[in-house]
Design a protein around this motif. Structure first.
Motif, PDB file in Angstrom:
ATOM      1  N   THR A 129      10.323   7.162   1.880  1.00  0.00           N
ATOM      2  CA  THR A 129       9.025   6.420   2.062  1.00  0.00           C
ATOM      3  C   THR A 129       7.965   7.106   3.220  1.00  0.00           C
ATOM      4  O   THR A 129       8.577   8.057   3.918  1.00  0.00           O
ATOM      5  CB  THR A 129       9.056   5.010   2.184  1.00  0.00           C
ATOM      6  OG1 THR A 129       9.348   4.663   3.220  1.00  0.00           O
ATOM      7  CG2 THR A 129       9.766   4.523   1.112  1.00  0.00           C
TER       8      THR A 129
ATOM      9  N   PHE B  41       8.173   5.544   5.889  1.00  0.00           N
ATOM     10  CA  PHE B  41       8.676   4.843   6.822  1.00  0.00           C
ATOM     11  C   PHE B  41       8.941   5.830   8.207  1.00  0.00           C
ATOM     12  O   PHE B  41       8.575   5.096   9.386  1.00  0.00           O
ATOM     13  CB  PHE B  41       9.993   3.985   6.391  1.00  0.00           C
ATOM     14  CG  PHE B  41      10.929   3.487   7.272  1.00  0.00           C
ATOM     15  CD1 PHE B  41      10.831   2.034   7.717  1.00  0.00           C
ATOM     16  CD2 PHE B  41      11.945   4.149   7.836  1.00  0.00           C
ATOM     17  CE1 PHE B  41      11.688   1.470   8.400  1.00  0.00           C
ATOM     18  CE2 PHE B  41      12.964   3.517   9.026  1.00  0.00           C
ATOM     19  CZ  PHE B  41      12.736   2.131   9.081  1.00  0.00           C
TER      20      PHE B  41
ATOM     21  N   THR C 185       0.778  -1.319  -0.055  1.00  0.00           N
ATOM     22  CA  THR C 185      -0.191  -0.075  -0.060  1.00  0.00           C
ATOM     23  C   THR C 185       0.696   1.339   0.175  1.00  0.00           C
ATOM     24  O   THR C 185       0.153   2.268   0.138  1.00  0.00           O
ATOM     25  CB  THR C 185      -1.043   0.023   1.076  1.00  0.00           C
ATOM     26  OG1 THR C 185      -0.112   0.120   2.395  1.00  0.00           O
ATOM     27  CG2 THR C 185      -2.002  -1.088   1.171  1.00  0.00           C
TER      28      THR C 185
ATOM     29  N   VAL D  17       5.722   6.768  10.299  1.00  0.00           N
ATOM     30  CA  VAL D  17       5.307   5.648  10.799  1.00  0.00           C
ATOM     31  C   VAL D  17       6.132   5.543  12.246  1.00  0.00           C
ATOM     32  O   VAL D  17       5.559   5.395  13.198  1.00  0.00           O
ATOM     33  CB  VAL D  17       5.337   4.214  10.024  1.00  0.00           C
ATOM     34  CG1 VAL D  17       4.968   3.021  10.879  1.00  0.00           C
ATOM     35  CG2 VAL D  17       4.224   4.322   8.884  1.00  0.00           C
TER      36      VAL D  17
ATOM     37  N   MET E 249      -0.269  -8.541   8.832  1.00  0.00           N
ATOM     38  CA  MET E 249       0.862  -9.619   9.204  1.00  0.00           C
ATOM     39  C   MET E 249       1.002 -10.045  10.636  1.00  0.00           C
ATOM     40  O   MET E 249       1.623 -11.023  10.889  1.00  0.00           O
ATOM     41  CB  MET E 249       1.934  -9.183   8.496  1.00  0.00           C
ATOM     42  CG  MET E 249       2.363  -8.845   6.902  1.00  0.00           C
ATOM     43  SD  MET E 249       1.705 -10.266   6.002  1.00  0.00           S
ATOM     44  CE  MET E 249       3.160 -11.597   6.268  1.00  0.00           C
TER      45      MET E 249
ATOM     46  N   LEU F 186      19.002   4.627   3.902  1.00  0.00           N
ATOM     47  CA  LEU F 186      17.997   5.652   3.758  1.00  0.00           C
ATOM     48  C   LEU F 186      17.212   5.740   2.533  1.00  0.00           C
ATOM     49  O   LEU F 186      17.588   6.187   1.392  1.00  0.00           O
ATOM     50  CB  LEU F 186      18.810   7.004   3.922  1.00  0.00           C
ATOM     51  CG  LEU F 186      18.008   8.401   4.157  1.00  0.00           C
ATOM     52  CD1 LEU F 186      17.450   8.202   5.560  1.00  0.00           C
ATOM     53  CD2 LEU F 186      18.684   9.493   3.731  1.00  0.00           C
TER      54      LEU F 186
ATOM     55  N   SER G 252      14.905  -6.881   4.124  1.00  0.00           N
ATOM     56  CA  SER G 252      15.420  -6.622   5.538  1.00  0.00           C
ATOM     57  C   SER G 252      16.147  -5.025   5.644  1.00  0.00           C
ATOM     58  O   SER G 252      15.300  -4.070   5.179  1.00  0.00           O
ATOM     59  CB  SER G 252      16.995  -7.425   5.645  1.00  0.00           C
ATOM     60  OG  SER G 252      17.660  -7.373   6.845  1.00  0.00           O
ATOM     61  N   SER G 253      17.220  -4.824   6.113  1.00  0.00           N
ATOM     62  CA  SER G 253      17.652  -3.194   6.378  1.00  0.00           C
ATOM     63  C   SER G 253      19.151  -3.152   6.887  1.00  0.00           C
ATOM     64  O   SER G 253      19.563  -4.257   7.335  1.00  0.00           O
ATOM     65  CB  SER G 253      16.856  -2.600   7.310  1.00  0.00           C
ATOM     66  OG  SER G 253      17.605  -1.323   7.675  1.00  0.00           O
TER      67      SER G 253
HETATM   68  N1  LIG Z   1      12.423   3.267   4.214  1.00  0.00           N
HETATM   69  C1  LIG Z   1      13.609   3.006   4.543  1.00  0.00           C
HETATM   70  O1  LIG Z   1      14.714   3.852   5.121  1.00  0.00           O
HETATM   71  C2  LIG Z   1      13.795   1.440   4.807  1.00  0.00           C
HETATM   72  C3  LIG Z   1      15.183   1.050   4.991  1.00  0.00           C
HETATM   73  C4  LIG Z   1      15.502  -0.120   5.121  1.00  0.00           C
HETATM   74  C5  LIG Z   1      14.472  -1.189   5.263  1.00  0.00           C
HETATM   75  N2  LIG Z   1      13.108  -0.842   4.993  1.00  0.00           N
HETATM   76  C6  LIG Z   1      12.038  -1.845   5.053  1.00  0.00           C
HETATM   77  O2  LIG Z   1      11.247  -1.711   3.872  1.00  0.00           O
HETATM   78  C7  LIG Z   1      10.240  -2.240   4.115  1.00  0.00           C
HETATM   79  C8  LIG Z   1       9.134  -1.283   3.150  1.00  0.00           C
HETATM   80  O3  LIG Z   1       9.082  -0.087   4.255  1.00  0.00           O
HETATM   81  P1  LIG Z   1       8.857   1.293   3.316  1.00  0.00           P
HETATM   82  O4  LIG Z   1      10.055   2.128   3.442  1.00  0.00           O
HETATM   83  O5  LIG Z   1       8.205   1.104   2.136  1.00  0.00           O
HETATM   84  O6  LIG Z   1       7.733   2.110   4.476  1.00  0.00           O
HETATM   85  P2  LIG Z   1       6.152   2.109   4.363  1.00  0.00           P
HETATM   86  O7  LIG Z   1       6.181   3.185   3.148  1.00  0.00           O
HETATM   87  O8  LIG Z   1       5.818   2.765   5.509  1.00  0.00           O
HETATM   88  O9  LIG Z   1       5.626   0.921   3.878  1.00  0.00           O
HETATM   89  C9  LIG Z   1       5.068  -0.195   4.849  1.00  0.00           C
HETATM   90  C10 LIG Z   1       4.486  -1.115   4.225  1.00  0.00           C
HETATM   91  O10 LIG Z   1       4.364  -2.338   5.010  1.00  0.00           O
HETATM   92  C11 LIG Z   1       2.869  -2.279   5.519  1.00  0.00           C
HETATM   93  N3  LIG Z   1       2.615  -2.775   6.850  1.00  0.00           N
HETATM   94  C12 LIG Z   1       3.075  -2.301   7.863  1.00  0.00           C
HETATM   95  N4  LIG Z   1       2.548  -2.885   9.156  1.00  0.00           N
HETATM   96  C13 LIG Z   1       1.844  -3.977   8.455  1.00  0.00           C
HETATM   97  C14 LIG Z   1       0.874  -5.277   9.085  1.00  0.00           C
HETATM   98  N5  LIG Z   1       0.871  -5.195  10.326  1.00  0.00           N
HETATM   99  N6  LIG Z   1       0.463  -6.066   8.227  1.00  0.00           N
HETATM  100  C15 LIG Z   1       0.654  -5.864   6.855  1.00  0.00           C
HETATM  101  N7  LIG Z   1       1.120  -4.693   6.303  1.00  0.00           N
HETATM  102  C16 LIG Z   1       1.708  -4.017   7.230  1.00  0.00           C
HETATM  103  C17 LIG Z   1       2.244  -1.044   5.269  1.00  0.00           C
HETATM  104  O11 LIG Z   1       0.829  -1.227   4.887  1.00  0.00           O
HETATM  105  P3  LIG Z   1      -0.591  -0.970   5.800  1.00  0.00           P
HETATM  106  O12 LIG Z   1      -0.251   0.165   6.702  1.00  0.00           O
HETATM  107  O13 LIG Z   1      -1.503  -0.620   4.636  1.00  0.00           O
HETATM  108  O14 LIG Z   1      -0.802  -2.311   6.527  1.00  0.00           O
HETATM  109  C18 LIG Z   1       2.920  -0.346   4.086  1.00  0.00           C
HETATM  110  O15 LIG Z   1       2.475  -0.891   2.867  1.00  0.00           O
HETATM  111  C19 LIG Z   1       9.833  -2.371   5.614  1.00  0.00           C
HETATM  112  O16 LIG Z   1      10.280  -3.798   5.989  1.00  0.00           O
HETATM  113  C20 LIG Z   1      11.056  -1.612   6.060  1.00  0.00           C
HETATM  114  O17 LIG Z   1      11.446  -2.105   7.621  1.00  0.00           O
HETATM  115  C21 LIG Z   1      12.701   0.393   4.808  1.00  0.00           C
END
Ligand SMILES: NC(=O)c1ccc[n+]([C@@H]2O[C@H](COP(=O)([O-])OP(=O)(O)OC[C@H]3O[C@@H](n4cnc5c(N)ncnc54)[C@H](OP(=O)(O)O)[C@@H]3O)[C@@H](O)[C@H]2O)c1
Length: 250
Positions: free
Chosen positions: A185, A187, A15, A190, A61, A182, A136-137
């Motif tokens: 999003t 992220f 989403t 949240v 999830m 970095l 992961s990260s």
């Molecule tokens: N952005 C960064 O800097 C970064 C760096 C390293 C890793 N990551 C990882 O990348 C992945 C995606 O994050 P993003 O950066 O794209 O952040 P984001 O824009 O906040 O997206 C997170 C996604 O996870 C979903 N989500 C969260 N909790 C959930 C739950 N309980 N059940 C189902 N879906 C859930 C959210 O959907 P709903 O809210 O609609 O459920 C949303 O679609 C994550 O695993 C994050 O740890 C991000």
């Protein structure tokens, strides 16, 4: 032939951010995609935008019974699983952090991911071609103040990915741990419990990664010849690097 035209992908956390960009990338390459997340209206918008090739399902999830029922109810087995849904919550030190936040990170980033993977692997393992991409990260490799439980969950995701490779030897299932730095999003918003202006400051003056950058890397991994497995890939923007060790002096 488009890169993924004969493939069916399941992308969790579709989403927003990296998940949404990955769905777009896969659809652009000809795949059909099952997109999940908790926000129904976002899933509807994704389907309206991308059309018939995208199926959607609301899936939290952290609800392991729902995760199993969803996986068991899939009529067709996805041959690409992108375990992307995840979050960080809070930036406090470990002596002050909220245990509720820790529990939710563990339940989403670890428990949800392993339950979905465990439910689907028996059906993916016999396939002639299959991929598990776990998001992961860099936080799973490099500690930083306030990273505590989030970093721990991502270290789990990385090691779980490598251990899947060990268990799946002899099958055609490839497994990759994708470890972004970095990336702008939702992220940070949240993580900061909805504080948009503090979240925006994290990206101020940076030439950060975008969700599309990570989706591109995922697409490139999937497009490699089937005998090639990328075990781990760590990605940072050029504007990000490592800190020196911290030393406290009295
Ligand atoms: N952005 C960064 O800097 C970064 C760096 C390293 C890793 N990551 C990882 O990348 C992945 C995606 O994050 P993003 O950066 O794209 O952040 P984001 O824009 O906040 O997206 C997170 C996604 O996870 C979903 N989500 C969260 N909790 C959930 C739950 N309980 N059940 C189902 N879906 C859930 C959210 O959907 P709903 O809210 O609609 O459920 C949303 O679609 C994550 O695993 C994050 O740890 C991000």
């Amino acid at each position: 032939m488009a890169a993924y035209s004969d493939r069916l992908a399941l992308v969790t956390g579709a989403t927003s951010g990296i998940g949404e960009a990955t769905v777009q990338k896969l659809v652009d390459g000809g795949a059909r995609v099952i997109a999940t997340g908790r926000r129904q209206e976002r899933l509807n918008a994704l389907k309206d935008r991308l059309g018939e090739v995208v199926e959607t399902a609301v899936l939290d999830m952290t609800d392991t019974a729902a995760v199993k029922a969803f996986a068991d109810g899939l009529g067709e087995t996805p041959d690409i699983l992108v375990n992307n849904a995840g979050l960080a919550l809070g930036v406090q030190g470990a002596d002050e952090a909220s245990l509720d936040d820790w529990d939710r990170m563990i339940d989403t980033n670890i428990r949800g991911l392993v339950h979905l993977t465990r439910a689907l692997l028996p059906r993916m393992k016999p396939l002639d071609r299959a991929d598990v991409i776990n998001i992961s990260s860099v936080a799973g490799s490099y500690p930083y103040p306030g990273g505590n439980a989030y970093g721990g969950t991502k270290a789990f995701v990385t090691q779980f990915s490598l251990n899947l490779r060990a268990d799946l030897l002899g099958s055609k299932v490839r497994v990759t741990s994708v470890e972004p730095g970095l990336t702008e999003t939702e992220f940070s918003e949240v993580r900061l419990h909805g504080d948009k202006s503090s979240a925006a400051k994290i990206y101020d003056g940076t030439d950060n990664l975008t969700a599309q950058d990570i989706a591109r890397v995922i697409g490139d991994i999937l497009a490699l010849p089937p005998h090639v497995n990328i075990n781990r890939v760590e990605i940072m923007p050029v504007c990000q690097a490592f800190s020196p060790f911290a030393i406290h002096r009295s």
